[in-house]
Design a protein around this motif. Structure first.
Motif, short mmCIF file in Angstrom:
data_model
loop_
_atom_site.label_atom_id
_atom_site.label_comp_id
_atom_site.label_asym_id
_atom_site.label_seq_id
_atom_site.Cartn_x
_atom_site.Cartn_y
_atom_site.Cartn_z
N TYR A 96 45.89 2.84 -49.54
CA TYR A 96 44.76 3.70 -49.18
C TYR A 96 43.45 3.03 -49.58
CZ TYR A 96 41.18 7.22 -49.88
OH TYR A 96 39.99 7.90 -49.87
N ASN A 97 43.38 2.56 -50.82
CA ASN A 97 42.16 1.91 -51.31
C ASN A 97 41.84 0.64 -50.53
OD1 ASN A 97 41.39 3.78 -53.32
ND2 ASN A 97 42.94 2.97 -54.68
N LYS A 98 42.87 -0.11 -50.16
CA LYS A 98 42.67 -1.34 -49.38
C LYS A 98 42.04 -1.01 -48.03
CE LYS A 98 45.34 -4.64 -46.71
NZ LYS A 98 46.68 -5.09 -46.33
N TYR A 99 42.62 -0.03 -47.33
CA TYR A 99 42.09 0.32 -46.01
C TYR A 99 40.76 1.05 -46.10
CZ TYR A 99 46.19 -1.47 -43.71
OH TYR A 99 47.17 -2.32 -43.23
N ARG A 100 40.52 1.78 -47.17
CA ARG A 100 39.22 2.42 -47.36
C ARG A 100 38.14 1.36 -47.51
NH1 ARG A 100 38.35 5.16 -52.76
NH2 ARG A 100 37.67 3.05 -53.18
N GLN A 101 38.45 0.33 -48.30
CA GLN A 101 37.49 -0.76 -48.51
C GLN A 101 37.24 -1.50 -47.18
OE1 GLN A 101 38.64 -3.59 -51.50
NE2 GLN A 101 36.74 -4.77 -51.30
N LEU A 102 38.30 -1.78 -46.44
CA LEU A 102 38.13 -2.46 -45.15
C LEU A 102 37.32 -1.60 -44.19
CD1 LEU A 102 41.71 -3.95 -44.71
CD2 LEU A 102 39.59 -5.25 -45.08
N TYR A 103 37.56 -0.30 -44.20
CA TYR A 103 36.83 0.63 -43.34
C TYR A 103 35.35 0.64 -43.72
CZ TYR A 103 35.19 5.00 -41.31
OH TYR A 103 34.47 5.95 -40.62
N GLU A 104 35.08 0.73 -45.03
CA GLU A 104 33.68 0.75 -45.48
C GLU A 104 32.96 -0.55 -45.14
OE1 GLU A 104 34.10 1.72 -49.62
OE2 GLU A 104 34.39 3.85 -49.22
N GLU A 105 33.66 -1.68 -45.27
CA GLU A 105 33.08 -2.96 -44.91
C GLU A 105 32.80 -3.02 -43.40
OE1 GLU A 105 35.80 -5.89 -46.41
OE2 GLU A 105 35.25 -5.49 -48.50
N ALA A 106 33.71 -2.49 -42.60
CA ALA A 106 33.51 -2.46 -41.16
C ALA A 106 32.32 -1.58 -40.78
CB ALA A 106 34.77 -1.99 -40.44
N CYS A 107 32.14 -0.50 -41.50
CA CYS A 107 31.01 0.41 -41.25
C CYS A 107 29.69 -0.28 -41.61
CB CYS A 107 31.15 1.69 -42.04
SG CYS A 107 32.41 2.82 -41.38
N GLU A 108 29.70 -1.05 -42.70
CA GLU A 108 28.48 -1.77 -43.12
C GLU A 108 28.10 -2.83 -42.10
OE1 GLU A 108 29.24 -3.31 -47.05
OE2 GLU A 108 29.30 -1.31 -47.94
N CYS A 109 29.09 -3.45 -41.49
CA CYS A 109 28.83 -4.48 -40.48
C CYS A 109 28.18 -3.88 -39.24
CB CYS A 109 30.11 -5.19 -40.09
SG CYS A 109 30.75 -6.26 -41.39
N ASP A 110 28.48 -2.60 -38.96
CA ASP A 110 27.90 -1.93 -37.79
C ASP A 110 26.43 -1.64 -38.00
OD1 ASP A 110 30.34 -2.01 -36.56
OD2 ASP A 110 30.81 0.13 -36.90
#
Length: 111
Positions: A96-110
């Motif tokens: 969960y934490n791994k995918y949350r971090q990846l999701y947050e990073e993807a949101c920052e890139c947007d």
């Protein structure tokens, strides 16, 4: 489906798994504690409270002790199974934490 959506889906999936496993473990712990408490009360049933002696009492005590050992081994097995559930919960939490971090990073890139 883009990366961000995929990460969000996986994050939610592992969050649900983590929470369900935590709830399941908590419930099993409660049941096991209740069973152990009830069994402690049962142990007093087969203690020699009368002046019974001889082969009958010896056999009764032997069978009672044997039964007690079997039940305690079963409690140990259940405890081991609960530990497996807790390990799976911890693994789901890590994912969960791994995918949350990846999701947050993807949101920052947007942005």
């Amino acid at each position: 489906m883009g990366d961000k959506e995929y990460y969000k889906t996986k994050m939610v999936e592992y969050e649900k798994a983590r929470d369900k496993l935590a709830s399941y473990k908590e419930e099993l712990d409660r049941y096991l504690d209740s069973c152990r408490t009830d069994f402690k009360d049962f142990n007093t049933v087969y203690e020699a409270s009368y002046n019974l002696q001889g082969e009958v009492m010896d056999n009764f005590n032997y069978k009672s002790e044997d039964f007690s050992k079997e039940v305690n081994q079963l409690f140990g097995k259940i405890e081991d199974d609960i530990s497996i559930i807790d390990n799976q919960r911890a693994e789901a939490d890590e994912l969960y934490n791994k995918y949350r971090q990846l999701y947050e990073e993807a949101c920052e890139c947007d942005n």
